[in-house]
Design a protein around this motif. Structure first.
Motif, PDB file in Angstrom:
ATOM      1  N   GLY A 162      -4.813   4.722  -6.366  1.00 36.01           N
ATOM      2  CA  GLY A 162      -5.060   5.268  -5.037  1.00 36.01           C
ATOM      3  C   GLY A 162      -4.198   6.458  -4.919  1.00 36.01           C
ATOM      4  O   GLY A 162      -4.859   7.352  -4.184  1.00 36.01           O
ATOM      5  N   GLY A 163      -2.408   6.085  -5.075  1.00 38.67           N
ATOM      6  CA  GLY A 163      -2.073   7.202  -4.786  1.00 38.67           C
ATOM      7  C   GLY A 163      -2.396   8.349  -6.318  1.00 38.67           C
ATOM      8  O   GLY A 163      -2.069   9.411  -5.555  1.00 38.67           O
ATOM      9  N   TYR A 164      -2.803   8.127  -6.860  1.00 39.67           N
ATOM     10  CA  TYR A 164      -2.465   8.821  -8.398  1.00 39.67           C
ATOM     11  C   TYR A 164      -4.151   9.237  -8.593  1.00 39.67           C
ATOM     12  O   TYR A 164      -4.056  10.842  -8.161  1.00 39.67           O
ATOM     13  N   PHE A 165      -5.480   8.824  -7.496  1.00 39.36           N
ATOM     14  CA  PHE A 165      -6.990   9.338  -8.041  1.00 39.36           C
ATOM     15  C   PHE A 165      -7.256   8.725  -6.796  1.00 39.36           C
ATOM     16  O   PHE A 165      -7.669   7.485  -7.239  1.00 39.36           O
ATOM     17  N   SER A 166      -7.986   9.019  -6.215  1.00 33.77           N
ATOM     18  CA  SER A 166      -8.170   7.881  -5.020  1.00 33.77           C
ATOM     19  C   SER A 166      -9.886   6.875  -5.219  1.00 33.77           C
ATOM     20  O   SER A 166     -10.178   6.654  -4.023  1.00 33.77           O
ATOM     21  N   ALA A 167     -10.674   8.144  -6.107  1.00 27.69           N
ATOM     22  CA  ALA A 167     -12.193   7.759  -6.462  1.00 27.69           C
ATOM     23  C   ALA A 167     -11.965   6.565  -6.586  1.00 27.69           C
ATOM     24  O   ALA A 167     -11.617   5.475  -7.798  1.00 27.69           O
ATOM     25  N   ALA A 168     -12.525   5.020  -6.075  1.00 30.00           N
ATOM     26  CA  ALA A 168     -13.568   3.599  -5.888  1.00 30.00           C
ATOM     27  C   ALA A 168     -11.965   2.908  -5.578  1.00 30.00           C
ATOM     28  O   ALA A 168     -12.039   1.731  -5.880  1.00 30.00           O
ATOM     29  N   ALA A 185       0.830  -0.931  -0.130  1.00 29.34           N
ATOM     30  CA  ALA A 185      -0.043  -0.089   0.037  1.00 29.34           C
ATOM     31  C   ALA A 185       0.722   1.340   0.053  1.00 29.34           C
ATOM     32  O   ALA A 185       0.489   2.178  -0.818  1.00 29.34           O
ATOM     33  N   VAL A 186       1.877   0.958   0.944  1.00 29.77           N
ATOM     34  CA  VAL A 186       2.704   2.043   0.927  1.00 29.77           C
ATOM     35  C   VAL A 186       3.912   2.624  -0.157  1.00 29.77           C
ATOM     36  O   VAL A 186       3.194   3.622  -0.979  1.00 29.77           O
ATOM     37  N   LEU A 187       4.155   1.976  -1.465  1.00 30.99           N
ATOM     38  CA  LEU A 187       5.025   1.815  -2.172  1.00 30.99           C
ATOM     39  C   LEU A 187       4.309   1.908  -2.920  1.00 30.99           C
ATOM     40  O   LEU A 187       4.574   3.032  -4.135  1.00 30.99           O
ATOM     41  N   GLY A 188       3.166   0.956  -3.582  1.00 31.25           N
ATOM     42  CA  GLY A 188       1.635   1.790  -4.435  1.00 31.25           C
ATOM     43  C   GLY A 188       1.702   3.556  -4.670  1.00 31.25           C
ATOM     44  O   GLY A 188       1.543   3.742  -5.469  1.00 31.25           O
ATOM     45  N   GLY A 189       0.881   4.048  -2.852  1.00 39.54           N
ATOM     46  CA  GLY A 189       0.651   5.188  -3.411  1.00 39.54           C
ATOM     47  C   GLY A 189       2.052   6.175  -3.225  1.00 39.54           C
ATOM     48  O   GLY A 189       1.388   7.069  -3.926  1.00 39.54           O
ATOM     49  N   LEU A 190       3.048   5.981  -3.214  1.00 39.41           N
ATOM     50  CA  LEU A 190       3.942   6.910  -3.590  1.00 39.41           C
ATOM     51  C   LEU A 190       3.911   6.440  -4.867  1.00 39.41           C
ATOM     52  O   LEU A 190       4.266   7.774  -5.926  1.00 39.41           O
ATOM     53  N   ALA A 191       4.031   6.004  -5.531  1.00 37.36           N
ATOM     54  CA  ALA A 191       4.314   5.408  -6.843  1.00 37.36           C
ATOM     55  C   ALA A 191       3.650   6.131  -7.676  1.00 37.36           C
ATOM     56  O   ALA A 191       3.287   7.042  -8.319  1.00 37.36           O
ATOM     57  N   GLY A 192       1.817   6.196  -7.297  1.00 35.76           N
ATOM     58  CA  GLY A 192       0.450   6.680  -7.097  1.00 35.76           C
ATOM     59  C   GLY A 192       1.193   8.191  -7.506  1.00 35.76           C
ATOM     60  O   GLY A 192       0.390   9.075  -8.835  1.00 35.76           O
ATOM     61  N   ALA A 193       1.312   9.083  -6.846  1.00 36.08           N
ATOM     62  CA  ALA A 193       1.679  10.018  -6.577  1.00 36.08           C
ATOM     63  C   ALA A 193       2.519  10.396  -7.364  1.00 36.08           C
ATOM     64  O   ALA A 193       2.709  11.534  -7.656  1.00 36.08           O
ATOM     65  N   THR A 194       3.585  10.074  -7.548  1.00 35.86           N
ATOM     66  CA  THR A 194       4.511   9.792  -8.733  1.00 35.86           C
ATOM     67  C   THR A 194       3.864  10.437  -9.832  1.00 35.86           C
ATOM     68  O   THR A 194       4.096  12.036 -10.331  1.00 35.86           O
TER      69      THR A 194
END
Length: 261
Positions: A152-158, A81-90
């Protein structure tokens, strides 16, 4: 912001916090309101991600009873979850929105199909693994949730809908206990993305604070209400909200107002 806009953002945050705790897709409530106050899309996305952290934590606390005995599972899935969130935010900061405009509705649609078919699929999976009771979902679950966390890190809807679909198929647990895990993972993804955003993106702290206050209240409301739903009712609610999310996401590009822009 005007006082009226501040009230609207707080109210949207409260509604989103409740919806996120029970189902997911609360961003579809807060994001349009933040845009209506005049915030640029990326700033609105970043501020919303920060504001949703307390709401996710509030929802997880509200579901703490259902989290009992799931510590090893939560710890195992938290890394992805943490690694994916960071990747999505990037990705949010470096990629054009068009790259996701077709992928996101398809991903949400697949999740809804899994939710509808979950009882039948889960029974089939249970029959095949009776000799391996207590499985943690293995590599498929960890991989799927990590990829969902990138989104989720990119755009969390759904995002929560995707989590519930994956866990429902691959884990032999009740909907309510899976919902508790979902709330923890969403909080971690939002927190990971928010840490990156605070260093490299513009944040409207007034908006983030109002969403945070509202989502914290909404998280408690959602936990109190959501726990009363039967598995069938919860699945129906997930499908209804997810269906709205697909329509909203697909209509945006056609109208030139995609929530991903």
């Amino acid at each position: 912001m005007t006082p009226g806009e501040m009230l609207a953002v707080f109210t949207a945050g409260t509604a989103a916090g409740a919806v996120n705790t029970v189902v997911g897709s609360g961003t579809l409530i807060t994001f349009p309101v933040l845009l209506a106050t005049g915030l640029p899309p990326v700033t609105a996305t970043v501020s919303n991600a920060l504001g949703m952290i307390p709401g996710s934590i509030s929802g997880a606390v509200g579901y703490r009873r259902e989290l009992r005995g799931q510590r090893p599972r939560v710890l195992r899935l938290s890394t992805g979850a943490v690694l994916g969130g960071l990747a999505g935010a990037t990705l949010l900061l470096v990629l054009p929105a068009a790259a996701f405009e077709l992928i996101v509705p398809a991903l949400v649609g697949l999740a809804l199909v899994l939710i509808v078919l979950q009882p039948r699929i889960s029974e089939h999976v249970r029959r095949r693994r009776r000799s391996t009771a207590g499985t943690d979902g293995g590599v498929p679950l960890l991989t799927g949730l990590t990829l969902a966390s990138v989104y989720g890190g990119y755009f969390s809807a759904a995002q929560g809908i995707v989590y519930m679909a994956l866990m429902g198929v691959l884990l032999d647990e009740t909907q309510q206990r899976l919902n508790a895990v979902k709330n923890v993972l969403v909080a971690l993804v939002n927190a990971a993305a928010a840490i990156l955003f605070t260093f490299v993106a513009d944040v409207d702290w007034t908006a983030a604070g109002l969403v945070a206050a509202g989502s914290t209240l909404g998280g408690q409301i959602g936990a109190a209400v959501g726990r009363r739903f039967s598995p069938a009712t919860l699945r129906l609610l997930i499908v209804a909200v997810g269906g709205f999310a697909i329509v909203h996401l697909m209509a945006g590009p056609a109208l030139g107002t995609s929530p991903l822009r």
